[in-house]
Design a protein around this motif. Structure first.
Motif, PDB file in Angstrom:
ATOM      1  N   ASP A  55      47.317  44.755  33.800  1.00 51.34           N
ATOM      2  CA  ASP A  55      46.477  44.639  34.999  1.00 51.34           C
ATOM      3  C   ASP A  55      45.420  43.561  34.832  1.00 51.34           C
ATOM      4  N   LYS A  56      44.752  43.566  33.694  1.00 50.73           N
ATOM      5  CA  LYS A  56      43.715  42.568  33.440  1.00 50.73           C
ATOM      6  C   LYS A  56      44.315  41.166  33.344  1.00 50.73           C
ATOM      7  N   THR A  58      46.996  40.127  34.906  1.00 48.86           N
ATOM      8  CA  THR A  58      47.355  39.712  36.266  1.00 48.86           C
ATOM      9  C   THR A  58      46.137  39.190  37.008  1.00 48.86           C
ATOM     10  N   TRP A  59      45.033  39.924  36.940  1.00 48.44           N
ATOM     11  CA  TRP A  59      43.823  39.485  37.620  1.00 48.44           C
ATOM     12  C   TRP A  59      43.278  38.189  37.037  1.00 48.44           C
ATOM     13  N   PHE A  60      43.307  38.064  35.709  1.00 48.44           N
ATOM     14  CA  PHE A  60      42.811  36.841  35.074  1.00 48.44           C
ATOM     15  C   PHE A  60      43.653  35.636  35.472  1.00 48.44           C
ATOM     16  N   ALA A  62      45.627  35.288  38.111  1.00 50.43           N
ATOM     17  CA  ALA A  62      45.481  34.999  39.545  1.00 50.43           C
ATOM     18  C   ALA A  62      44.167  34.262  39.814  1.00 50.43           C
ATOM     19  N   THR A  63      43.097  34.690  39.153  1.00 46.85           N
ATOM     20  CA  THR A  63      41.810  34.006  39.313  1.00 46.85           C
ATOM     21  C   THR A  63      41.874  32.592  38.756  1.00 46.85           C
TER      22      THR A  63
END
Length: 115
Positions: A55-56, A58-60, A62-63
């Motif tokens: 999850d982390k 993916t967010w990293f 994407a950002t």
């Protein structure tokens, strides 16, 4: 190598990594996180920690992708330094002052058809 080319290469790499991380995840909890967790909780990392890592990640990623795209937009050149000619006052066209006179032949043709 220009800055835009470097950003473009980084965007492709981050996009590929983002696809890989998303494909590894399983929306029902069975992806890579379940293979590490398996049936017991004694494995390395466990299910919860692997899921949190994915999850982390993916967010990293994407950002990072959004930041790289915005940064590449700042470094992208316009190609030429020519300005838009739409706002030039020198080349502005004016509307004709008068309309052209009606064609007499067309009027005579209409009269001969009607009667």
């Amino acid at each position: 190598m220009s800055a835009f080319t470097i950003f473009l290469i980084l965007i492709v790499i981050v996009a590929f990594l983002l696809v890989v991380v998303i494909m590894v995840q399983n929306p029902k909890g069975g992806g890579l996180s379940s293979s590490f967790g398996g049936g017991g909780t004694q494995q390395l990392g466990g299910v919860k920690k692997t899921g949190d890592f994915l999850d982390k990640s993916t967010w990293f990623l994407a950002t990072a992708l959004i930041v790289l795209i915005l940064a590449s937009n700042l470094t992208m050149g316009t190609g030429t330094n020519a300005e838009s000619k739409a706002l030039d006052e020198d080349e502005a066209t004016e509307a004709p002052a008068t309309l052209p006179a009606a064609n007499d032949d067309a009027v005579n043709l209409n009269d001969s058809i009607g009667g």
